[in-house]
Design a protein around this motif. Structure first.
Motif, PDB file in Angstrom:
ATOM      1  N   CYS A  65      19.156  -2.859  54.842  1.00 42.60           N
ATOM      2  CA  CYS A  65      19.912  -3.364  55.983  1.00 42.60           C
ATOM      3  C   CYS A  65      19.162  -2.988  57.259  1.00 42.60           C
ATOM      4  O   CYS A  65      18.766  -1.832  57.428  1.00 42.60           O
ATOM      5  CB  CYS A  65      21.309  -2.757  55.997  1.00 42.60           C
ATOM      6  SG  CYS A  65      22.292  -3.218  57.429  1.00 42.60           S
ATOM      7  N   ILE A  66      18.969  -3.978  58.117  1.00 48.33           N
ATOM      8  CA  ILE A  66      18.246  -3.710  59.364  1.00 48.33           C
ATOM      9  C   ILE A  66      19.102  -4.206  60.527  1.00 48.33           C
ATOM     10  O   ILE A  66      19.122  -5.388  60.847  1.00 48.33           O
ATOM     11  CB  ILE A  66      16.853  -4.364  59.369  1.00 48.33           C
ATOM     12  CG1 ILE A  66      16.064  -3.882  58.147  1.00 48.33           C
ATOM     13  CG2 ILE A  66      16.127  -4.045  60.662  1.00 48.33           C
ATOM     14  CD1 ILE A  66      14.709  -4.499  57.969  1.00 48.33           C
ATOM     15  N   HIS A  68      20.172  -4.226  64.523  1.00 50.63           N
ATOM     16  CA  HIS A  68      19.437  -4.097  65.777  1.00 50.63           C
ATOM     17  C   HIS A  68      20.288  -4.588  66.943  1.00 50.63           C
ATOM     18  O   HIS A  68      21.256  -5.321  66.758  1.00 50.63           O
ATOM     19  CB  HIS A  68      18.133  -4.901  65.721  1.00 50.63           C
ATOM     20  CG  HIS A  68      18.359  -6.378  65.645  1.00 50.63           C
ATOM     21  ND1 HIS A  68      18.614  -7.027  64.457  1.00 50.63           N
ATOM     22  CD2 HIS A  68      18.395  -7.326  66.615  1.00 50.63           C
ATOM     23  CE1 HIS A  68      18.785  -8.316  64.692  1.00 50.63           C
ATOM     24  NE2 HIS A  68      18.660  -8.527  65.996  1.00 50.63           N
ATOM     25  N   MET A  79      14.159   3.568  66.944  1.00 51.99           N
ATOM     26  CA  MET A  79      14.628   3.285  65.600  1.00 51.99           C
ATOM     27  C   MET A  79      15.157   4.556  64.943  1.00 51.99           C
ATOM     28  O   MET A  79      14.655   5.649  65.197  1.00 51.99           O
ATOM     29  CB  MET A  79      13.492   2.707  64.755  1.00 51.99           C
ATOM     30  CG  MET A  79      13.913   2.263  63.367  1.00 51.99           C
ATOM     31  SD  MET A  79      12.529   1.553  62.406  1.00 51.99           S
ATOM     32  CE  MET A  79      12.358  -0.031  63.203  1.00 51.99           C
ATOM     33  N   PHE A 101      18.279   0.729  58.510  1.00 50.57           N
ATOM     34  CA  PHE A 101      17.448   0.930  59.691  1.00 50.57           C
ATOM     35  C   PHE A 101      18.223   0.376  60.880  1.00 50.57           C
ATOM     36  O   PHE A 101      18.838  -0.682  60.789  1.00 50.57           O
ATOM     37  CB  PHE A 101      16.112   0.195  59.563  1.00 50.57           C
ATOM     38  CG  PHE A 101      15.225   0.746  58.492  1.00 50.57           C
ATOM     39  CD1 PHE A 101      14.315   1.751  58.779  1.00 50.57           C
ATOM     40  CD2 PHE A 101      15.295   0.269  57.192  1.00 50.57           C
ATOM     41  CE1 PHE A 101      13.496   2.273  57.779  1.00 50.57           C
ATOM     42  CE2 PHE A 101      14.485   0.782  56.192  1.00 50.57           C
ATOM     43  CZ  PHE A 101      13.577   1.790  56.489  1.00 50.57           C
ATOM     44  N   ALA A 103      17.733  -0.362  65.101  1.00 49.89           N
ATOM     45  CA  ALA A 103      16.747  -0.404  66.186  1.00 49.89           C
ATOM     46  C   ALA A 103      17.385  -0.863  67.489  1.00 49.89           C
ATOM     47  O   ALA A 103      18.274  -1.713  67.492  1.00 49.89           O
ATOM     48  CB  ALA A 103      15.609  -1.350  65.817  1.00 49.89           C
ATOM     49  N   TYR A 113       9.135  -5.384  67.238  1.00 49.47           N
ATOM     50  CA  TYR A 113      10.244  -5.142  66.331  1.00 49.47           C
ATOM     51  C   TYR A 113      10.118  -6.029  65.090  1.00 49.47           C
ATOM     52  O   TYR A 113      10.244  -5.547  63.954  1.00 49.47           O
ATOM     53  CB  TYR A 113      11.576  -5.398  67.039  1.00 49.47           C
ATOM     54  CG  TYR A 113      12.736  -5.526  66.088  1.00 49.47           C
ATOM     55  CD1 TYR A 113      13.240  -4.407  65.427  1.00 49.47           C
ATOM     56  CD2 TYR A 113      13.311  -6.760  65.829  1.00 49.47           C
ATOM     57  CE1 TYR A 113      14.289  -4.525  64.539  1.00 49.47           C
ATOM     58  CE2 TYR A 113      14.366  -6.878  64.946  1.00 49.47           C
ATOM     59  CZ  TYR A 113      14.852  -5.761  64.304  1.00 49.47           C
ATOM     60  OH  TYR A 113      15.888  -5.888  63.423  1.00 49.47           O
ATOM     61  N   LEU A 114       9.850  -7.304  65.278  1.00 48.51           N
ATOM     62  CA  LEU A 114       9.724  -8.226  64.149  1.00 48.51           C
ATOM     63  C   LEU A 114       8.559  -7.826  63.239  1.00 48.51           C
ATOM     64  O   LEU A 114       8.664  -7.915  62.014  1.00 48.51           O
ATOM     65  CB  LEU A 114       9.555  -9.660  64.647  1.00 48.51           C
ATOM     66  CG  LEU A 114      10.779 -10.243  65.352  1.00 48.51           C
ATOM     67  CD1 LEU A 114      10.447 -11.601  65.957  1.00 48.51           C
ATOM     68  CD2 LEU A 114      11.968 -10.327  64.416  1.00 48.51           C
ATOM     69  N   VAL A 117       9.791  -4.785  61.178  1.00 46.98           N
ATOM     70  CA  VAL A 117      10.738  -5.203  60.141  1.00 46.98           C
ATOM     71  C   VAL A 117       9.974  -5.827  58.979  1.00 46.98           C
ATOM     72  O   VAL A 117      10.229  -5.519  57.811  1.00 46.98           O
ATOM     73  CB  VAL A 117      11.782  -6.187  60.715  1.00 46.98           C
ATOM     74  CG1 VAL A 117      12.552  -6.881  59.603  1.00 46.98           C
ATOM     75  CG2 VAL A 117      12.726  -5.465  61.654  1.00 46.98           C
ATOM     76  N   ILE A 120       8.278  -3.095  56.957  1.00 48.78           N
ATOM     77  CA  ILE A 120       9.224  -2.331  56.137  1.00 48.78           C
ATOM     78  C   ILE A 120       9.590  -3.119  54.884  1.00 48.78           C
ATOM     79  O   ILE A 120       9.582  -2.590  53.768  1.00 48.78           O
ATOM     80  CB  ILE A 120      10.480  -1.955  56.955  1.00 48.78           C
ATOM     81  CG1 ILE A 120      10.112  -0.901  58.010  1.00 48.78           C
ATOM     82  CG2 ILE A 120      11.604  -1.465  56.046  1.00 48.78           C
ATOM     83  CD1 ILE A 120      11.172  -0.674  59.067  1.00 48.78           C
ATOM     84  N   VAL A 121       9.898  -4.389  55.038  1.00 48.95           N
ATOM     85  CA  VAL A 121      10.277  -5.216  53.886  1.00 48.95           C
ATOM     86  C   VAL A 121       9.101  -5.347  52.916  1.00 48.95           C
ATOM     87  O   VAL A 121       9.275  -5.219  51.695  1.00 48.95           O
ATOM     88  CB  VAL A 121      10.809  -6.590  54.345  1.00 48.95           C
ATOM     89  CG1 VAL A 121      10.987  -7.529  53.161  1.00 48.95           C
ATOM     90  CG2 VAL A 121      12.127  -6.429  55.099  1.00 48.95           C
TER      91      VAL A 121
END
Length: 153
Positions: A65-66, A68, A79, A101, A103, A113-114, A117, A120-121
């Motif tokens: 789960c992210i 923001h 973050m 996460f 942010a 940020y993108l 993300v 991380i994925v």
């Protein structure tokens, strides 16, 4: 490019989230950002993050789960992260969410940020890296794993 290790600090990592629902988990992780010098107004950050339901995806049977919030109440990208050892059921997702996460994003940092993300994925798609994050014994190691994984991508 801003490295994850400059944005996510070990004292902003929870290795055992207590919350058993998505909203509670997001709020528990978000609370780690209160008092961060990069957060000018925590209430505005909290409102921005909680304004909409946080998106979640699944990689290798592990939910991520992210959450923001885009807000000028932060002076740079911030973050926090949390891990749920048991996993938190998430509506519409077959796998329980193990990583949360959160942010705070000033408008000038949207592309950074993108990128983070995405990194991380992609790290969670790699079973070895995912396993490392799942068993990291301390917050410093958790951040190191994300940082070294980001460099190798």
């Amino acid at each position: 490019m801003i490295p994850i290790g400059d944005v996510l600090q070990p004292d902003h990592v929870i290795l055992s989230i207590a919350a058993r629902d998505p909203s509670g988990a997001v709020q528990e992780v978000l609370a780690k950002l209160e008092g961060d010098e990069r957060v000018g107004n925590f209430r505005l950050l909290r409102d921005a993050v909680l304004e909409e339901a946080a998106p979640a995806v699944s990689e290798n049977s592990c939910g991520i789960c992210i959450a923001h919030g885009r807000t000028e109440s932060v002076t740079s990208l911030v973050m926090a992260a949390g891990r749920s050892n048991e996993g938190v059921p998430y509506p519409g997702l077959a796998d329980p969410v193990k990583f949360f996460f959160v942010a705070g994003i000033p408008s000038a940092f949207t592309s950074e940020y993108l990128r983070m993300v995405g990194a991380i994925v992609r790290m969670c798609r790699d079973k070895r890296r995912l396993r490392g994050l799942l068993v990291a014994r301390d917050a410093k190691r958790f951040v190191e794993l994300l940082s070294t994984g980001e460099v190798k991508l």
